[in-house]
Design a protein around this motif. Structure first.
Motif, mmCIF file in Angstrom:
data_model
loop_
_atom_site.group_PDB
_atom_site.id
_atom_site.type_symbol
_atom_site.label_atom_id
_atom_site.label_comp_id
_atom_site.label_asym_id
_atom_site.label_seq_id
_atom_site.Cartn_x
_atom_site.Cartn_y
_atom_site.Cartn_z
ATOM 1 N N THR A 58 -103.105 -16.569 38.938
ATOM 2 C CA THR A 58 -102.900 -17.222 37.650
ATOM 3 C C THR A 58 -101.949 -18.409 37.792
ATOM 4 O O THR A 58 -101.223 -18.534 38.778
ATOM 5 C CB THR A 58 -102.319 -16.251 36.599
ATOM 6 N N ALA A 59 -101.986 -19.269 36.801
ATOM 7 C CA ALA A 59 -101.055 -20.385 36.708
ATOM 8 C C ALA A 59 -100.408 -20.331 35.333
ATOM 9 O O ALA A 59 -101.097 -20.226 34.313
ATOM 10 C CB ALA A 59 -101.774 -21.720 36.904
ATOM 11 N N ILE A 60 -99.084 -20.387 35.307
ATOM 12 C CA ILE A 60 -98.318 -20.292 34.069
ATOM 13 C C ILE A 60 -97.666 -21.642 33.803
ATOM 14 O O ILE A 60 -97.065 -22.245 34.699
ATOM 15 C CB ILE A 60 -97.236 -19.200 34.169
ATOM 16 N N GLY A 61 -97.780 -22.129 32.564
ATOM 17 C CA GLY A 61 -97.227 -23.440 32.254
ATOM 18 C C GLY A 61 -96.754 -23.545 30.826
ATOM 19 O O GLY A 61 -96.389 -22.555 30.188
ATOM 20 N N ARG A 62 -96.783 -24.761 30.304
ATOM 21 C CA ARG A 62 -96.299 -25.056 28.963
ATOM 22 C C ARG A 62 -97.448 -25.023 27.965
ATOM 23 O O ARG A 62 -98.605 -24.822 28.349
ATOM 24 C CB ARG A 62 -95.640 -26.442 28.963
ATOM 25 N N ASN A 63 -97.126 -25.247 26.699
ATOM 26 C CA ASN A 63 -98.163 -25.160 25.666
ATOM 27 C C ASN A 63 -98.814 -26.511 25.390
ATOM 28 O O ASN A 63 -99.082 -26.868 24.242
ATOM 29 C CB ASN A 63 -97.589 -24.563 24.376
ATOM 30 N N PHE A 64 -99.072 -27.255 26.466
ATOM 31 C CA PHE A 64 -99.826 -28.506 26.385
ATOM 32 C C PHE A 64 -100.606 -28.674 27.679
ATOM 33 O O PHE A 64 -100.402 -27.921 28.643
ATOM 34 C CB PHE A 64 -98.913 -29.707 26.117
ATOM 35 N N ASP A 65 -101.508 -29.648 27.715
ATOM 36 C CA ASP A 65 -102.330 -29.863 28.911
ATOM 37 C C ASP A 65 -101.456 -30.208 30.104
ATOM 38 O O ASP A 65 -100.573 -31.066 30.011
ATOM 39 C CB ASP A 65 -103.325 -31.008 28.664
ATOM 40 N N GLN A 66 -101.714 -29.540 31.223
ATOM 41 C CA GLN A 66 -100.980 -29.789 32.458
ATOM 42 C C GLN A 66 -101.923 -29.730 33.647
ATOM 43 O O GLN A 66 -102.841 -28.894 33.666
ATOM 44 C CB GLN A 66 -99.912 -28.711 32.685
ATOM 45 N N PRO A 67 -101.703 -30.539 34.674
ATOM 46 C CA PRO A 67 -102.419 -30.336 35.923
ATOM 47 C C PRO A 67 -101.903 -29.063 36.595
ATOM 48 O O PRO A 67 -100.730 -28.679 36.406
ATOM 49 C CB PRO A 67 -102.063 -31.581 36.747
ATOM 50 N N LEU A 68 -102.752 -28.408 37.355
ATOM 51 C CA LEU A 68 -102.329 -27.168 38.008
ATOM 52 C C LEU A 68 -101.152 -27.397 38.940
ATOM 53 O O LEU A 68 -100.349 -26.484 39.167
ATOM 54 C CB LEU A 68 -103.506 -26.557 38.769
ATOM 55 N N SER A 69 -101.035 -28.602 39.476
ATOM 56 C CA SER A 69 -99.948 -28.892 40.404
ATOM 57 C C SER A 69 -98.567 -28.802 39.753
ATOM 58 O O SER A 69 -97.563 -28.665 40.447
ATOM 59 C CB SER A 69 -100.134 -30.282 41.023
ATOM 60 N N SER A 70 -98.506 -28.858 38.426
ATOM 61 C CA SER A 70 -97.217 -28.795 37.743
ATOM 62 C C SER A 70 -96.977 -27.440 37.071
ATOM 63 O O SER A 70 -96.028 -27.290 36.303
ATOM 64 C CB SER A 70 -97.114 -29.904 36.694
ATOM 65 N N LYS A 227 -107.619 -25.264 25.468
ATOM 66 C CA LYS A 227 -108.202 -24.075 26.083
ATOM 67 C C LYS A 227 -109.626 -24.323 26.584
ATOM 68 O O LYS A 227 -110.041 -23.749 27.597
ATOM 69 C CB LYS A 227 -108.166 -22.904 25.096
ATOM 70 N N ARG A 228 -110.389 -25.147 25.903
ATOM 71 C CA ARG A 228 -111.718 -25.489 26.422
ATOM 72 C C ARG A 228 -111.600 -26.180 27.776
ATOM 73 O O ARG A 228 -112.365 -25.889 28.703
ATOM 74 C CB ARG A 228 -112.440 -26.386 25.427
ATOM 75 N N SER A 229 -110.659 -27.089 27.883
ATOM 76 C CA SER A 229 -110.443 -27.793 29.148
ATOM 77 C C SER A 229 -109.986 -26.828 30.235
ATOM 78 O O SER A 229 -110.467 -26.874 31.375
ATOM 79 C CB SER A 229 -109.409 -28.900 28.946
ATOM 80 N N GLU A 230 -109.061 -25.945 29.899
ATOM 81 C CA GLU A 230 -108.549 -24.995 30.890
ATOM 82 C C GLU A 230 -109.622 -23.991 31.309
ATOM 83 O O GLU A 230 -109.703 -23.606 32.478
ATOM 84 C CB GLU A 230 -107.333 -24.268 30.317
ATOM 85 N N TYR A 231 -110.448 -23.560 30.368
ATOM 86 C CA TYR A 231 -111.512 -22.609 30.697
ATOM 87 C C TYR A 231 -112.533 -23.241 31.629
ATOM 88 O O TYR A 231 -113.002 -22.592 32.582
ATOM 89 C CB TYR A 231 -112.179 -22.134 29.411
ATOM 90 N N LEU A 232 -112.867 -24.492 31.373
ATOM 91 C CA LEU A 232 -113.781 -25.195 32.268
ATOM 92 C C LEU A 232 -113.177 -25.323 33.666
ATOM 93 O O LEU A 232 -113.850 -25.081 34.662
ATOM 94 C CB LEU A 232 -114.097 -26.567 31.704
ATOM 95 N N ARG A 233 -111.914 -25.661 33.727
ATOM 96 C CA ARG A 233 -111.225 -25.762 35.018
ATOM 97 C C ARG A 233 -111.181 -24.412 35.718
ATOM 98 O O ARG A 233 -111.297 -24.318 36.941
ATOM 99 C CB ARG A 233 -109.803 -26.295 34.796
ATOM 100 N N GLN A 234 -111.029 -23.355 34.946
ATOM 101 C CA GLN A 234 -110.975 -22.014 35.518
ATOM 102 C C GLN A 234 -112.272 -21.638 36.231
ATOM 103 O O GLN A 234 -112.260 -20.861 37.196
ATOM 104 C CB GLN A 234 -110.689 -21.004 34.393
ATOM 105 N N GLN A 235 -113.376 -22.210 35.786
ATOM 106 C CA GLN A 235 -114.674 -21.893 36.402
ATOM 107 C C GLN A 235 -114.883 -22.649 37.720
ATOM 108 O O GLN A 235 -115.739 -22.266 38.522
ATOM 109 C CB GLN A 235 -115.820 -22.248 35.460
#
Length: 238
Positions: A58-70, A227-235
């Motif tokens: 998993t990747a844990i971050g803030r409540n806004f869009d973030q690249p996985l690297s951050s 969340k749509r963006s993150e879900y797509l990235r998750q796939q």
């Protein structure tokens, strides 16, 4: 619960799903990822095989869009500690977390009740040392200074009750967000697969809006887009 080096939150609830539905859903690690990603701060989740064990990367971050690297990577070892027709106990455990925290545990146990319902217990806990405590104190002194949990302190009959804050407030908010993610995922299972994720997003957001004082962070459109963006990235991302 807040201890000298650990925090723990527990939610006990009766849900309107039979034990078989709860057990089948969360005996599959991929389904956990589809539930966890509903949480504001879970930016990615993918089950992988490592050393003969199933791990939720998993990747844990803030409540806004973030690249996985951050974001902070947290690896939960997935295990089913008990599974019977009327009872299931699933455990996620991560030795290391962000900012000096560790021993993260998310556990879900459920027992069957009559009338196709189940009694569930969700536990969320972690430990922290000096660095983790310092990071939490910084958060509570800045962006988290006005945030509260669910426990009422003082007079419960006060028309404007006072809620617990600080570390206990933080653990209560996070525990509730994880519980609502599990409940939203279960509630969306009856929806055909192509629309299931959208349904779970709506259920999670609507449920959090029942507790705006504790759980409101972003508006509906921002949450859905993120969340749509993150879900797509998750796939696709590794």
């Amino acid at each position: 619960m807040e201890g000298p080096g650990a925090s723990q939150g527990d939610v006990y609830a009766v849900v309107d799903y039979p034990i078989a539905t709860v057990s089948d859903a969360f005996s599959n690690p991929a389904n956990w990822c589809d539930a966890l990603i509903l949480h504001l701060n879970v930016k990615y989740c993918r089950p992988v095989a490592r050393d003969g064990r199933t791990v939720l990367s998993t990747a844990i971050g803030r409540n806004f869009d973030q690249p996985l690297s951050s974001t902070y990577r947290v690896n939960f070892v997935y295990s089913i500690t008990a599974s019977r027709p009327d009872y299931v106990d699933v455990d996620l455990h991560a030795l290391h977390g962000p900012l000096g925290t560790g021993n993260y545990r998310i556990s879900l146990e459920a027992v069957g009740l009559e009338k196709k319902r189940a009694f569930v217990h969700l536990r969320y806990s972690y430990t922290y040392g000096f660095a983790g405590r310092s990071a939490m104190n910084m958060y509570l002194a800045t962006s988290g200074s006005d945030k509260v949990g669910f426990t009422v302190i003082g007079d419960r009959n006060d028309p404007q009750p006072k809620f617990i804050g600080g570390v206990r407030g933080a653990i209560e908010r996070n525990t509730m967000r994880y519980y609502l993610a599990i409940d939203a995922y279960l509630g969306a299972l009856a929806t055909p697969a192509p629309a299931r994720f959208e349904q779970s997003l709506g259920r999670w957001f609507n449920a959090t809006e029942l507790y705006p004082r504790q759980l409101r962070e972003i508006d509906r459109d921002t949450y859905f887009a993120m969340k749509r963006s993150e879900y797509l990235r998750q796939q696709t991302a590794q």
